[in-house]
Design an enzyme around this catalytic site. Structure first.
Site, PDB file in Angstrom:
ATOM      1  N   ASP A  22       0.816  -1.218   0.000  1.00  0.00           N
ATOM      2  CA  ASP A  22       0.000   0.000   0.000  1.00  0.00           C
ATOM      3  C   ASP A  22       0.852   1.271   0.000  1.00  0.00           C
ATOM      4  OD1 ASP A  22      -2.293   1.475   0.037  1.00  0.00           O
ATOM      5  OD2 ASP A  22      -2.717   1.185   2.160  1.00  0.00           O
ATOM      6  N   GLY A  23       0.329   2.315  -0.638  1.00  0.00           N
ATOM      7  CA  GLY A  23       0.977   3.625  -0.590  1.00  0.00           C
ATOM      8  C   GLY A  23       1.582   4.066  -1.908  1.00  0.00           C
ATOM      9  N   GLY A  25       0.070   5.229  -4.610  1.00  0.00           N
ATOM     10  CA  GLY A  25      -0.552   6.474  -5.085  1.00  0.00           C
ATOM     11  C   GLY A  25       0.027   7.680  -4.359  1.00  0.00           C
ATOM     12  N   TRP A  27       2.878   7.910  -2.810  1.00  0.00           N
ATOM     13  CA  TRP A  27       4.296   8.034  -3.170  1.00  0.00           C
ATOM     14  C   TRP A  27       4.421   8.860  -4.464  1.00  0.00           C
ATOM     15  CZ3 TRP A  27       7.298   6.729  -7.371  1.00  0.00           C
ATOM     16  CH2 TRP A  27       8.682   6.637  -7.161  1.00  0.00           C
ATOM     17  N   HIS A  39       2.697   2.780  -9.019  1.00  0.00           N
ATOM     18  CA  HIS A  39       2.553   1.324  -9.174  1.00  0.00           C
ATOM     19  C   HIS A  39       3.792   0.718  -9.849  1.00  0.00           C
ATOM     20  CE1 HIS A  39      -1.382   1.600  -7.573  1.00  0.00           C
ATOM     21  NE2 HIS A  39      -1.924   2.204  -8.610  1.00  0.00           N
ATOM     22  N   LEU A 132      11.622 -19.919  -2.372  1.00  0.00           N
ATOM     23  CA  LEU A 132      10.429 -19.190  -1.927  1.00  0.00           C
ATOM     24  C   LEU A 132       9.177 -19.591  -2.711  1.00  0.00           C
ATOM     25  CD1 LEU A 132       9.329 -16.664  -0.271  1.00  0.00           C
ATOM     26  CD2 LEU A 132       9.747 -15.361  -2.368  1.00  0.00           C
ATOM     27  N   ARG A 185       1.713  -4.301   6.770  1.00  0.00           N
ATOM     28  CA  ARG A 185       1.035  -3.253   5.984  1.00  0.00           C
ATOM     29  C   ARG A 185       1.818  -1.958   6.107  1.00  0.00           C
ATOM     30  NH1 ARG A 185      -5.192  -2.274   4.540  1.00  0.00           N
ATOM     31  NH2 ARG A 185      -4.783  -0.652   3.021  1.00  0.00           N
ATOM     32  N   LEU A 192      -7.131  -4.612   7.380  1.00  0.00           N
ATOM     33  CA  LEU A 192      -6.831  -5.860   6.676  1.00  0.00           C
ATOM     34  C   LEU A 192      -7.375  -5.823   5.240  1.00  0.00           C
ATOM     35  CD1 LEU A 192      -5.324  -8.401   7.317  1.00  0.00           C
ATOM     36  CD2 LEU A 192      -7.367  -9.364   8.335  1.00  0.00           C
ATOM     37  N   GLU A 204       0.448 -12.456  13.327  1.00  0.00           N
ATOM     38  CA  GLU A 204       0.979 -11.260  13.985  1.00  0.00           C
ATOM     39  C   GLU A 204       0.999 -10.146  12.928  1.00  0.00           C
ATOM     40  OE1 GLU A 204       1.939 -10.990  17.173  1.00  0.00           O
ATOM     41  OE2 GLU A 204       1.394 -13.084  17.555  1.00  0.00           O
TER      42      GLU A 204
HETATM   43  C1  FPP Z   1      -2.215  -0.028  -3.235  1.00  0.00           C
HETATM   44  O1  FPP Z   1      -1.671   1.294  -3.199  1.00  0.00           O
HETATM   45  C2  FPP Z   1      -1.633  -0.741  -4.375  1.00  0.00           C
HETATM   46  C3  FPP Z   1      -2.338  -1.402  -5.323  1.00  0.00           C
HETATM   47  C4  FPP Z   1      -3.818  -1.494  -5.337  1.00  0.00           C
HETATM   48  C5  FPP Z   1      -1.654  -2.059  -6.467  1.00  0.00           C
HETATM   49  C6  FPP Z   1      -0.418  -2.810  -6.084  1.00  0.00           C
HETATM   50  C7  FPP Z   1       0.225  -3.269  -7.314  1.00  0.00           C
HETATM   51  C8  FPP Z   1       1.563  -3.276  -7.503  1.00  0.00           C
HETATM   52  C9  FPP Z   1       2.555  -2.894  -6.479  1.00  0.00           C
HETATM   53  C10 FPP Z   1       2.106  -3.734  -8.817  1.00  0.00           C
HETATM   54  C11 FPP Z   1       1.881  -5.197  -8.937  1.00  0.00           C
HETATM   55  C12 FPP Z   1       2.792  -5.783  -9.879  1.00  0.00           C
HETATM   56  C13 FPP Z   1       3.350  -6.981  -9.732  1.00  0.00           C
HETATM   57  C14 FPP Z   1       4.332  -7.392 -10.738  1.00  0.00           C
HETATM   58  C15 FPP Z   1       3.048  -7.891  -8.594  1.00  0.00           C
HETATM   59  P1  FPP Z   1      -2.629   2.521  -3.508  1.00  0.00           P
HETATM   60  O2  FPP Z   1      -2.661   2.742  -4.962  1.00  0.00           O
HETATM   61  O3  FPP Z   1      -3.966   2.275  -2.880  1.00  0.00           O
HETATM   62  O4  FPP Z   1      -1.871   3.671  -2.777  1.00  0.00           O
HETATM   63  P2  FPP Z   1      -2.526   4.931  -2.050  1.00  0.00           P
HETATM   64  O5  FPP Z   1      -3.280   4.383  -0.859  1.00  0.00           O
HETATM   65  O6  FPP Z   1      -1.341   5.731  -1.649  1.00  0.00           O
HETATM   66  O7  FPP Z   1      -3.414   5.613  -3.044  1.00  0.00           O
END
Ligand code: FPP
Length: 238
Positions: A22-23, A25, A27, A39, A132, A185, A192, A204
């Site tokens: 998360d985060g 957007g 960033w 992303h 892994l 997270r 969650l 945990e």
């Molecule tokens: C949540 O952050 C992130 C997502 C919904 C997308 C996560 C996807 C990736 C990291 C790329 C996946 C690619 C592969 C190869 C596994 P957010 O957009 O909600 O962030 P914010 O809360 O800051 O808006």
């Protein structure tokens, strides 16, 4: 507590780490960039963290790449995330050398045929890896997963009045895997969000304000050190 000298990691590591990435957007916004750039950066972090977890001997890593609710996002953002997954899968010939076994968790029927073929290939190409186990939750929702499992059992003619926890577990996407020991997270959120809700019964948790694209090996180290200091009683006493 005992620490391995070289990298200061505890002797007792979680078998299964699950991460809500998360985060991305926020960033991007901080840098005046489009959310999709967040992303892209997040996808790079994902690869680094998967490699690092493999290196330190974590057995299972499950990441939340796209939830059943994420379809509500603007189309260009959904398309950008699917493109990142596509590019990662095309690159998946590397899985063999890295000894990482990849598996996708979720309702894959809503994804494109092309993505489904790439997913099947990546899973198949990496099936004999002994390092892994890397699970990518895609079009995944915890409630959806449970409803799906019950439907599968009903369709198979199982007696649902005699349903056991084990039987339900055996019909989840995570069938045969250990439950997550540690759920991470980032980005200062404490929810969650429909992630592994059945499997996290005794997990945990570890939270950090760091945004996912900035998440690093150091954060994994801190999380596993914190994990090693926890007293897990599973409802019992000590
Ligand atoms: C949540 O952050 C992130 C997502 C919904 C997308 C996560 C996807 C990736 C990291 C790329 C996946 C690619 C592969 C190869 C596994 P957010 O957009 O909600 O962030 P914010 O809360 O800051 O808006």
């Amino acid at each position: 507590m005992l620490f391995k000298k070289r990298n200061k990691l505890p002797e007792i590591l979680p078998d299964h780490i699950a991460i809500i990435m998360d985060g991305n957007g926020r960033w991007a916004k901080k840098r005046g960039l489009p959310r999709t750039a967040g992303h892209s950066a997040g996808a790079k972090t994902f690869q680094n963290i998967a490699r690092y977890c493999n290196k330190i001997g974590i057995k299972y890593l499950t990441v939340y790449a796209f939830s059943t609710e994420n379809w509500k996002r603007p189309k260009d953002e959904v398309d950008a995330i699917m493109k990142l997954l596509h590019d990662y899968l095309v690159d998946s010939v590397n899985f063999k050398d890295e000894n990482i076994k990849v598996k996708f968790l979720g309702d894959l029927t809503r994804l494109s045929d092309e993505l489904n073929v790439l997913i099947a290939d990546a899973e198949n190409n990496s099936k004999d890896a002994t390092g892994l186990n890397l699970n990518i939750a895609l079009n995944y929702g915890g409630r959806d997963e449970i409803v799906n499992a019950v439907k599968k059992l009903a369709a198979s003619g199982a007696d649902l009045t005699a349903l056991t926890e084990q039987e339900l577990s055996d019909n989840l996407y995570t069938s045969g895997m250990p439950d997550p020991d540690l759920i991470i997270r980032p980005s200062g959120e404490y929810r969650l969000s429909n992630y592994l809700i059945w499997q996290s019964a005794y997990a945990e948790y570890w939270f950090t304000d760091t945004l996912w694209p900035d998440f690093s090996e150091k954060d994994i180290n801190e999380a596993v050190i914190s994990f090693a200091s926890r007293d897990r009683r599973y409802g019992g006493t000590k």
